[in-house]
Design an enzyme around this catalytic site. Structure first.
Site, short mmCIF file in Angstrom:
data_model
loop_
_atom_site.label_atom_id
_atom_site.label_comp_id
_atom_site.label_asym_id
_atom_site.label_seq_id
_atom_site.Cartn_x
_atom_site.Cartn_y
_atom_site.Cartn_z
N ARG A 90 51.17 -1.08 38.49
CA ARG A 90 51.37 -2.93 38.81
C ARG A 90 50.74 -3.33 39.04
NH1 ARG A 90 54.31 -2.72 42.93
NH2 ARG A 90 55.66 -4.42 42.68
N ARG A 146 34.42 8.90 46.36
CA ARG A 146 34.31 7.36 46.62
C ARG A 146 33.80 7.37 48.15
NH1 ARG A 146 30.45 4.99 43.48
NH2 ARG A 146 30.72 2.39 44.04
N ARG A 163 34.16 -6.00 51.20
CA ARG A 163 35.08 -7.65 52.06
C ARG A 163 34.08 -7.37 53.54
NH1 ARG A 163 40.50 -3.63 53.17
NH2 ARG A 163 39.33 -2.46 53.92
N GLU A 172 31.84 -3.77 54.35
CA GLU A 172 32.08 -2.36 53.12
C GLU A 172 31.50 -2.99 52.28
OE1 GLU A 172 36.18 -1.51 54.73
OE2 GLU A 172 36.30 -1.20 52.52
P1 FAD Z 1 41.29 12.47 59.64
O1 FAD Z 1 41.24 11.31 60.40
O2 FAD Z 1 39.71 12.40 58.64
O3 FAD Z 1 40.55 13.94 60.18
C1 FAD Z 1 40.15 14.63 59.55
C2 FAD Z 1 38.92 14.94 60.97
O4 FAD Z 1 38.62 16.76 60.87
C3 FAD Z 1 38.11 14.25 60.80
O5 FAD Z 1 38.35 14.39 62.70
C4 FAD Z 1 36.81 15.47 61.11
O6 FAD Z 1 35.60 15.11 61.93
C5 FAD Z 1 37.42 17.18 60.57
N1 FAD Z 1 36.34 17.87 60.52
C6 FAD Z 1 36.71 18.19 59.29
N2 FAD Z 1 35.77 18.99 58.59
C7 FAD Z 1 35.27 19.95 59.96
C8 FAD Z 1 35.02 21.05 60.66
N3 FAD Z 1 34.45 21.40 59.82
N4 FAD Z 1 35.08 21.18 61.54
C9 FAD Z 1 35.97 20.53 62.63
N5 FAD Z 1 35.90 19.04 61.99
C10 FAD Z 1 35.98 18.93 61.08
N6 FAD Z 1 46.33 3.97 56.24
C11 FAD Z 1 46.58 3.08 56.87
O7 FAD Z 1 48.68 3.68 56.81
N7 FAD Z 1 46.77 2.07 56.96
C12 FAD Z 1 44.89 1.23 56.31
O8 FAD Z 1 44.80 0.19 56.44
C13 FAD Z 1 44.65 2.34 55.95
N8 FAD Z 1 43.32 1.57 56.01
C14 FAD Z 1 42.39 2.89 55.10
C15 FAD Z 1 41.18 2.25 55.25
C16 FAD Z 1 39.78 3.06 54.56
C17 FAD Z 1 38.59 3.32 54.34
C18 FAD Z 1 40.28 4.74 54.37
C19 FAD Z 1 39.58 5.88 53.93
C20 FAD Z 1 41.73 5.20 54.70
C21 FAD Z 1 42.66 4.77 55.50
N9 FAD Z 1 44.23 5.17 55.41
C22 FAD Z 1 45.03 3.70 55.93
C23 FAD Z 1 44.42 6.05 55.56
C24 FAD Z 1 44.29 6.40 56.69
O9 FAD Z 1 42.64 7.29 57.33
C25 FAD Z 1 44.94 8.38 56.93
O10 FAD Z 1 45.83 8.65 56.85
C26 FAD Z 1 44.03 8.96 58.38
O11 FAD Z 1 43.72 8.94 59.24
C27 FAD Z 1 44.19 10.26 58.06
O12 FAD Z 1 44.41 11.25 59.01
P2 FAD Z 1 43.52 12.67 58.97
O13 FAD Z 1 43.56 13.55 60.29
O14 FAD Z 1 44.38 13.69 57.33
O15 FAD Z 1 42.11 12.79 57.90
#
Ligand code: FAD
Length: 370
Positions: free
Chosen positions: A174, A251, A282, A302
């Site tokens: 949408r 991506r 952006r 970006e």
């Molecule tokens: P991650 O932050 O990716 O953490 C995973 C961690 O695991 C990383 O630090 C990595 O180094 C570690 N890791 C991986 N493999 C290993 C390994 N083998 N050994 C040790 N460590 C490891 N959300 C919003 O609410 N608002 C926003 O404006 C927003 N903007 C975003 C913009 C972008 C470009 C993206 C991609 C996401 C955005 N998000 C946003 C979503 C947000 O980033 C996620 O919700 C959040 O960061 C997810 O946290 P996570 O812990 O799951 O993953």
């Protein structure tokens, strides 16, 4: 390290840090490891002369989940930033999301009735499309010619690296049309940026918990497995299973950060560049997230790009091939009762930060009743 832990948490991102906090507060001994040099995962910010630079993409916290908002506010206070992005198309600036300011600039209309009539006129030639075969047909049916041409076609093609006619229609279910003069991008009641930056949130969540950065789980898997009763894995699920069912596609993005010795570059935190001839999608000007008054500024361009192993995986690609592979990985994961998979990489899904916190709290809650 000879001590044993209740939980080894692989990944110090928002998921891992929230889970660790909950278990720590309930008397469980946790070790958090991260392969990066810092904690916070993708919400980490680098300090550039008092400006918090969102190194892995702009992050705006927004939620309609009361309990998540209250939870994060235990650790940090939020400012009153409201996301009001602009879209630049051939030098003209339009407000997003689509609202009366946008229609006024686009069509010169002043009232909601005029805007609705214009939109209907634009959509009319495409209303006969019952089952849009691709993103182009879907967008034309939903928004008509001008909206598609100026805001969707070239931007989306840059983002996904392929023609809109080759992208599935479901990417745009949408289009959020508003008929009030309101540039607030999100509909959620709660929104803001942590005062003092996102690192304060992460540091506060991880306070008192043992954390080791620059530590990759896969460098010494057997050793790490031996340290704890259970593992919470927040890295890539396909890597965990040694790509047994193939690689999951992503991506990716490339960020080009630049410090400029001027007070203000673009007067807004987020400006999209819609046209194809501009290679980035952006420009972020970080100081505007926090109403910064520094004499310098930092901007980030970006660039979307294809993902190759070794690069940062950003957006999962929800096509049939990846969904089928993910199903196999999920089944495989379910057979490992002492390893729990959480977060965006282990679940191969896009989660906003509030969803991430909620999911980590849910998993922690389940663990604590077992
Ligand atoms: P991650 O932050 O990716 O953490 C995973 C961690 O695991 C990383 O630090 C990595 O180094 C570690 N890791 C991986 N493999 C290993 C390994 N083998 N050994 C040790 N460590 C490891 N959300 C919003 O609410 N608002 C926003 O404006 C927003 N903007 C975003 C913009 C972008 C470009 C993206 C991609 C996401 C955005 N998000 C946003 C979503 C947000 O980033 C996620 O919700 C959040 O960061 C997810 O946290 P996570 O812990 O799951 O993953």
């Amino acid at each position: 390290m000879s001590i044993s832990f209740d939980y080894l948490i692989v990944g110090a991102g928002l998921f891992g840090a929230t889970f660790a906090r909950e278990m720590h507060e309930n008397g469980k001994k946790c070790l958090v490891i991260d392969k990066r040099a810092h904690t916070g995962g993708n919400i980490y910010c680098r300090d550039e002369g008092g400006i918090h630079v969102h190194e892995y993409g702009a992050h705006i916290f927004h939620t309609d989940k009361e309990h998540v908002w209250q939870y994060v506010n235990r650790f940090v206070r939020f400012n009153h930033y409201i996301n009001s992005p602009l879209a630049n198309y051939k030098g003209r600036l339009y407000n997003l999301p689509f609202n009366m300011n946008t229609y006024n600039k686009l069509w010169g209309v002043n009232t909601p009735a005029e805007a609705k009539a214009k939109l209907e006129e634009q959509r009319k030639p495409y209303l006969h499309i019952t089952e849009p075969a691709n993103l182009e047909e879907q967008a034309l049916k939903l928004g008509g010619e001008d909206i598609y041409r100026i805001f969707i076609k070239e931007y989306t093609e840059k983002q996904w690296g392929c023609p809109a006619t080759e992208l599935p229609a479901f990417i745009i279910r949408r289009l959020p049309f508003r008929f009030v003069y309101d540039n607030n991008y999100f509909n959620d009641p709660y929104q803001g940026i942590p005062i003092g930056g996102y690192n304060l949130l992460t540091d506060s969540l991880l306070d008192g918990i043992e954390v080791k950065c620059n530590t990759d789980y896969f460098d010494n898997r057997e050793y790490f497995d031996s340290l704890a009763d259970k593992i919470i894995f927040t890295g890539c699920i396909d890597e965990f299973f040694n790509y047994e069912f193939g690689h999951l596609d992503y991506r990716s993005l490339r960020f080009e950060h630049e410090r400029l010795e001027m007070e203000d570059f673009q007067g807004n935190a987020v400006v999209n560049y819609n046209e194809a001839s501009v290679p980035f999608t952006r420009i972020i000007e970080h100081k505007h997230f926090e109403f910064g008054k520094q004499s310098h500024t930092v901007i980030t361009r970006e660039y979307p790009q294809a993902y190759e192993p070794g690069q940062e995986p950003y957006y999962p690609i929800n096509n049939e091939k990846n969904m089928e592979r993910m199903k196999l990985y999920r089944e495989r994961a379910a057979r490992l009762p002492d390893v729990l998979f959480g977060g965006r990489l282990a679940q191969y899904a896009y989660f906003d930060m509030d969803d991430t916190v909620e999911a980590a709290l849910l998993l922690a809650g389940k663990e604590l009743v077992v």
